[in-house]
Design a protein around this motif. Structure first.
Motif, PDB file in Angstrom:
ATOM      1  N   MET A  34     -44.970   7.219  65.124  1.00 40.85           N
ATOM      2  CA  MET A  34     -45.563   8.525  64.878  1.00 40.85           C
ATOM      3  C   MET A  34     -44.742   9.265  63.841  1.00 40.85           C
ATOM      4  N   THR A  79     -47.561  13.548  70.784  1.00 42.04           N
ATOM      5  CA  THR A  79     -46.323  13.627  70.030  1.00 42.04           C
ATOM      6  C   THR A  79     -46.044  15.082  69.710  1.00 42.04           C
ATOM      7  N   THR A  98     -49.992   8.229  62.257  1.00 39.34           N
ATOM      8  CA  THR A  98     -49.540   7.094  63.054  1.00 39.34           C
ATOM      9  C   THR A  98     -49.830   5.778  62.348  1.00 39.34           C
TER      10      THR A  98
END
Length: 127
Positions: A34, A79, A98
């Motif tokens: 991420m 995230t 991502t």
């Protein structure tokens, strides 16, 4: 279809804090890196932070190191980017991105290396 949605942006004073969230839905990778990027109007997209899929490594831009922290709650497919000691120059639209570790072993600083992107959330820091 993988979708990423950012939230948590807003208007804060210099020195304030914000916590951005990025929720991944649809098809997800069992192991994926991420990252957060930001872009101000007329500027190029700038790398901010990245987190390796297994949490073993983080990468930060020099401009945010020591002030921002990237983390992930895998159970929630979310995230985070904790932003402290914000400065006016942090003002930008912040994007999460991502890429599967099947494509690369480690997260990179290059936006072209990421496969999926959110729509962004605005962060404005007043002086």
């Amino acid at each position: 279809q993988v979708q990423l949605v950012e939230s948590g942006g807003g208007l804060v004073h210099t020195g304030g804090s914000l916590r951005l969230s990025c929720v991944v839905s649809g098809r997800t990778f069992s192991s994926y890196h991420m990252a957060w990027f930001r872009q101000a109007p007329g500027n190029e997209r700038e790398f901010v932070a990245a987190l390796k899929w297994n949490g073993a490594a983080t990468v930060y831009a020099d401009s945010v190191k020591g002030r921002f922290t990237i983390s992930k709650d895998s159970a929630k497919d979310t995230t985070y980017l904790q932003m402290n000691s914000l400065k006016p120059e942090d003002t930008a639209v912040y994007y999460c991105a991502t890429v599967s570790n099947r494509h690369r072993n480690n997260p990179s600083r290059a936006p072209e290396d990421y496969d999926f992107w959110g729509q962004g959330t605005q962060v404005t820091v007043s002086s």
